[in-house]
Design a protein around this motif. Structure first.
Motif, PDB file in Angstrom:
ATOM      1  N   TRP A  39       0.750  -1.131   0.020  1.00  0.00           N
ATOM      2  CA  TRP A  39      -0.076   0.087   0.096  1.00  0.00           C
ATOM      3  C   TRP A  39       0.784   1.312  -0.007  1.00  0.00           C
ATOM      4  N   GLU A  43       0.222   3.912  -3.030  1.00  0.00           N
ATOM      5  CA  GLU A  43      -0.457   5.149  -2.694  1.00  0.00           C
ATOM      6  C   GLU A  43       0.172   5.961  -1.840  1.00  0.00           C
ATOM      7  N   ASP A  47      -5.067   9.157  -2.582  1.00  0.00           N
ATOM      8  CA  ASP A  47      -5.705   8.860  -4.019  1.00  0.00           C
ATOM      9  C   ASP A  47      -4.865   8.852  -5.006  1.00  0.00           C
ATOM     10  N   ASP A 123     -12.258   1.260   4.793  1.00  0.00           N
ATOM     11  CA  ASP A 123     -12.637   1.840   3.674  1.00  0.00           C
ATOM     12  C   ASP A 123     -11.598   2.227   2.675  1.00  0.00           C
ATOM     13  N   LEU A 124     -10.558   2.905   3.433  1.00  0.00           N
ATOM     14  CA  LEU A 124      -9.398   3.096   2.884  1.00  0.00           C
ATOM     15  C   LEU A 124      -8.718   1.882   2.324  1.00  0.00           C
ATOM     16  N   CYS A 126     -10.056  -1.192   1.687  1.00  0.00           N
ATOM     17  CA  CYS A 126     -10.733  -1.778   0.673  1.00  0.00           C
ATOM     18  C   CYS A 126     -10.582  -1.144  -0.626  1.00  0.00           C
ATOM     19  N   ASN A 127     -10.426   0.275  -0.500  1.00  0.00           N
ATOM     20  CA  ASN A 127     -10.248   1.086  -1.788  1.00  0.00           C
ATOM     21  C   ASN A 127      -8.929   0.801  -2.272  1.00  0.00           C
ATOM     22  N   PHE A 130      -9.485  -2.514  -3.967  1.00  0.00           N
ATOM     23  CA  PHE A 130     -10.219  -2.272  -5.242  1.00  0.00           C
ATOM     24  C   PHE A 130      -9.536  -1.767  -6.451  1.00  0.00           C
ATOM     25  N   ARG A 131      -8.759  -0.741  -6.250  1.00  0.00           N
ATOM     26  CA  ARG A 131      -8.023   0.173  -6.986  1.00  0.00           C
ATOM     27  C   ARG A 131      -6.924  -0.770  -7.680  1.00  0.00           C
ATOM     28  N   GLU A 134      -8.772  -3.303 -10.058  1.00  0.00           N
ATOM     29  CA  GLU A 134      -9.277  -2.607 -11.116  1.00  0.00           C
ATOM     30  C   GLU A 134      -8.079  -2.373 -12.118  1.00  0.00           C
ATOM     31  N   ALA A 235     -14.174  -6.048  -2.230  1.00  0.00           N
ATOM     32  CA  ALA A 235     -13.507  -5.060  -3.033  1.00  0.00           C
ATOM     33  C   ALA A 235     -12.818  -5.536  -4.175  1.00  0.00           C
ATOM     34  N   GLY A 239     -13.583  -4.742  -8.186  1.00  0.00           N
ATOM     35  CA  GLY A 239     -12.342  -4.239  -9.088  1.00  0.00           C
ATOM     36  C   GLY A 239     -11.934  -5.140 -10.365  1.00  0.00           C
TER      37      GLY A 239
END
Length: 686
Positions: A39, A43, A47, A123-124, A126-127, A130-131, A134, A235, A239
């Motif tokens: 991570w 990131e 974002d 949430d972060l 899983c985002n 997901f990203r 994706e 998530a 994606g």
């Protein structure tokens, strides 16, 4: 099949090695490579996602006919997350917050991240997953997304003496879980023997003492982490619809990486986690962690593989991480595997029904506490006896086309219970006694060449239909009413149940069941009409004798006595009290021994206990064929597209004889080479 190696964990290996190493993987016969997506490396600002290195590696993998497994690592959290949510750190029951930093296995730091019971953190996380999913949804080289590397309550690997997590969000989640479990505060007070007047008064137990609250707290965490995994899986599916989703356990959690138990302390349960994913995996470092002798660590590796197989059920599982080089107990690595180690661990995986081996890792680790360990290859990328044997095994098993094979369940089973484990954890973190008991039973079967499998309480209802005929229940002091009912039902249908001492003495809440009107061991009461049950501590090995005074068996820790109104007593303690009995029950039978033979095998090396255990099982092992002679051989059956295949593994240095007979009458008689295995295609059909 998945044969390959973990390769990239940022920032290692250096880019200058990539083309050379991927070409060598292809030449060895590997066809998958695993890459870490950390991570804080991706990131770097909120974002803003950077996948440059992974993109280049995936492209290089495609050029070398290698498929890619992406392993997402939210546990390497970005430091901007800590700055934004400093109140979401993991926290001990004493209020110590676990700050983020660099652990042994994460060069970019950020470990252990923040607690996912905090919705904003969840949430972060899983985002990020997901990203990442994706980004690779249309990349044909990427075949699997692993959403959680060795799921457990993350700090517990380094904080085993602490009780976690007791942050504010986890306390709230625990109370919410209790509300669902009990429905009212009155019912919780009755179960816990408390006098709470408000749910907010409930906090995680700060110390070992009472069993009921500690068992519930650890039980909550097992289900809570399964819920965390479900969020990660969802998530990834959003994606990258259509990609396989995976996680892999750090060990068979009922054993722990070093066979000392992990369920209650590390808070990971493969029988809950495997339900959430498409593919399940196992991490194993046998020569580093699993035993002092080759026989011990080879056997422990097989045992753990077979528990993971039982947890995976109909889903594929494989060795997602296997020790490729030296283990690291301190500065300067030691215990480097040999070619015969690599060979046996591959055979173990295949015999257990696994779909391949991915090594940890391809190259030696260049920095940090894991250096200079774990490399399958040498410092300059040169092949070693380990990498060459790994390549040979990959080509060998790929040629057998076992990618659609499934283990055929043996008729003999060893019972696993979540409640039995959690009781021993609640009793001052004594899970190792349960793990050692399981190991002792499994080792006895291996030494006798007896095929066996594991049967978890969650799946006991279907065990008879799945071919189980003998169930050995080791050291299961805590069993739920439902577990006991299903075990008795199995015996009534025609099965043989073997109970070690005090099975079901405690309820799933850690309370002895006697209330003045019933027996403290309901299963013994149902079978033997048992009364006057007692439990006494033993000193050293506890012998069980026949009528002439000869030793029938030995146990450890305790001796349980009872007066049985039904059945046949056929063993006695030295003072003449009953120590062993058997009873017809429905169409089957129940056998009881009032001590712990499995523990005596593991912790005292008792041959009498091993021989007793072997006699409880059906030596033939399978309905399709009978194992007539297989001293110290591992014999397993796989169902393939081309019919049943017998997998035979010899974990000893000398060749061993195998004598088996198929249902058709065909006999097999051959010598299995030392430190090797064979696959035999059977004629028997369904």
């Amino acid at each position: 099949m998945y044969f390959g190696a973990q390769y990239y964990r940022p920032p290692f290996p250096d880019r200058t090695c990539w083309e050379r190493d991927f070409l060598n993987m292809k030449q060895l016969g590997f066809h998958v490579v695993k890459l870490w997506a950390v991570w804080n490396d991706i990131e770097r600002e909120p974002d803003h996602f950077v996948f440059d290195d992974l993109d280049l590696l995936a492209e290089l993998a495609g050029k070398n006919s290698l498929k890619v497994i992406i392993n997402t690592i939210p546990e390497g959290a970005p430091y901007w997350l800590y700055e934004a949510y400093p109140d979401c750190l993991y926290e001990t029951v004493e209020g110590k917050k676990i700050t983020m930093g660099g652990p042994a296995n994460l060069p970019t730091g950020g470990w252990p991240g923040l607690c996912m019971d905090n919705p904003e953190v969840s949430d972060l996380v899983c985002n990020f997953i997901f990203r990442t999913a994706e980004h690779y949804r249309d990349n044909s080289s990427v075949i699997i997304l692993d959403v959680w590397n060795e799921p457990h309550l993350e700090p517990m690997f380094d904080y085993k003496s602490e009780l976690l997590c007791a942050c504010g969000a986890s306390k709230r989640a625990f109370r919410d879980w209790l509300k669902v479990r009990y429905g009212s505060l009155e019912r919780l007070n009755e179960a816990w023997f408390r006098r709470y007047s408000d749910w907010e008064e409930i906090v995680p137990p700060p110390r070992f003492g009472t069993y009921t609250d500690m068992m519930d707290w650890r039980r909550f965490w097992l289900y809570n982490l399964a819920e965390w995994l479900k969020r990660r899986v969802e998530a990834a599916r959003r994606g990258a619809p259509g990609k396989l989703i995976q996680t892999h356990s750090a060990s068979a959690d009922y054993m722990g990486a070093s066979s000392n138990g992990a369920l209650g302390i590390e808070l990971s349960d493969e029988f809950l986690l495997a339900r959430e994913v498409d593919v399940f995996g196992l991490s194993s470092f046998p020569k580093w962690l699993m035993g002092e002798t080759k026989r011990d660590y080879d056997l422990s590796h097989l045992l753990q593989s077979e528990i993971i197989c039982a947890a995976s059920r109909e889903k594929d599982f494989y060795q997602a991480e296997l020790q490729g080089g030296a283990g690291v107990p301190g500065f300067l690595a030691h215990k480097v595997p040999k070619r015969e180690d690599i060979r046996i661990w591959n055979w173990n995986t295949i015999a257990a029904g696994g779909k391949g081996v991915v090594y940890w890792q391809y190259a030696p680790e260049p920095a940090g506490m894991e250096s200079p360990g774990f490399g399958l290859t040498g410092f300059s990328g040169e092949n070693t006896e380990r990498s060459l044997e790994a390549g040979r095994c990959a080509r060998l098993f790929e040629a057998y086309k076992l990618d659609r094979s499934r283990p055929v369940p043996a008729i003999n089973g060893i019972y696993l219970s979540r409640n039995a484990d959690l009781l021993l954890f609640a009793a001052g973190a004594q899970e190792e006694k349960y793990a050692h008991s399981i190991y002792g039973v499994f080792k006895s079967c291996a030494e006798g060449g007896i095929p066996v499998r594991f049967v978890h309480g969650d799946y006991m209802e279907s065990a008879w239909e799945e071919g189980l005929r003998v169930l050995y229940v080791p050291m299961s002091l805590s069993l739920s009413d439902e577990e006991q009912s299903r075990i008795l039902k199995f015996a009534g249908m025609g099965g043989r149940v073997v109970l070690e001492a005090a099975a079901g003495l405690y309820s799933e809440m850690g309370k002895i069941c006697a209330d003045g009107s019933s027996s403290p061991c309901p299963m013994l009461e149902a079978a033997f009409a048992a009364k006057e049950i007692s439990l006494d501590a033993g000193d050293g090995e506890i012998p069980v004798l026949d009528q002439e005074g000869a030793v029938l068996c030995e146990g450890l820790y305790y001796r349980q006595t009872m007066k049985a109104a039904r059945g046949k007593v056929n063993g006695w303690f030295e003072d003449g009290t009953p120590a062993m009995a058997e009873m017809e029950y429905g169409k089957g039978e129940i056998r009881w021994i009032g001590t712990f033979p499995g523990a005596a095998v593991k912790d005292a090396g008792s041959r009498a206990a091993a021989e007793f255990i072997q006699k409880q099982f059906k030596a033939e092992g399978y309905s399709l064929f009978s194992v007539l002679e297989a001293p110290e051989l591992i014999v397993r059956l796989l169902q393939t597209e081309n019919g049943p295949v017998m997998a035979v593994v010899n974990q000893t240095p000398e060749s061993r004889p195998l004598f088996a007979r198929e249902r058709t009458g065909k006999e097999w008689s051959l010598e299995v080479p030392g430190y090797d295995g064979v696959l035999l295609i059977l004629e028997t059909g369904e």
